[in-house]
Scaffold this motif. Sequence first.
Motif: not given
Length: 340
Positions: A133-145, A156-166
């Motif tokens: 989640x810290x990586x996502x907050x920093x914007x590092x996971x935008x459009x990343x898996x 996580x999916x609700x909060x960070x919609x630009x990530x491809x979470x698996x």
Amino acid sequence: MVHHWSKDAWASVPSTEPIMVALYLAPGFELLALSSVLDVFRLANQAARREAFRWRTVSHLGEAVRASCGIVVAADADLAQERRYVMQPERPVLALVCGDEPDEGRETKVLSAWLRECRQRRIGTGGFGSGVAALAKAGLLNDRRCAVHWEAMPAFKERFMRTDAAATVYEVDNDIWSCAGGTASFDMMIELVKQYCGEPIAVSVGELAVAGRVRMGDERQRLPLLRQHGRLNPTVVKLIELMERNLDASLTMADLAAAAGLSRRQVERLFRADLGRSPCRYFRELRLEHAKLLLAQSALPVLEIAIACGFISASHFSKCFRETHQIAPREARTLPAERL
């Protein structure tokens, strides 16, 4: 699992020079994940008969940090010093986040700034468990898996919609390492050793750790009821995965049979033999479990949760939820997450 290796990230590290890894510890971090990482590094040095890895622990102010189990771990440096290292020869090759800082605090902002600086300087980054989640907050996971613990996935999916979470064991995308935490940290670091030291050293680490099996990154974190029922039929596993990808849909027995290439009666027999229940009942259990996680982790209205979990109405959802959990959805939301 996605592998996009940046040559620049490793080019500055000669094969004979040790990799320096910085591990950021946030309060409540998972000790199992940290110890798994450090033991892989230690065993890699032993197997390689040289110092292949070095590491240092970092905290916000350089203070000792208490893990979720209560054990306190000392930090070697504070984050201000670690940010200065980014411009110096002591800079790490990989920055890993163990745990996540509380939202909206100064700690979160400074941690995000450090992670972005690492990316700008082509330093690999990664996170374990809640550290993702810290990586996502920093914007590092935008459009990343990325890999996210199955229990944290709905929020996580609700909060960070630009990530491809698996819900995989671990993922590596563009030099960003992420895993579900726990023993998945061991599997992911074995992959790191393999990439840097070669497969023979990685195999030796697994043997020295008496690891019965090292998982691949794209393997599933979890198969419900696997412990109780032993090895599941591959067709059942395939259909469970189909169900989990379509929790908001109305999969029928005809859909399941077509996906398996079997008759409806054969699919019924497989589920009853392996799981002791019909496919329809098992699918409903998966939906209700997903709903329970959304109730605990999100602020979504009950109607939206019902729709997201494939129920035709809020009343139908409430009836099914009460039958399974002996409590109404709205009442469940008032309970502490651990009790729910």
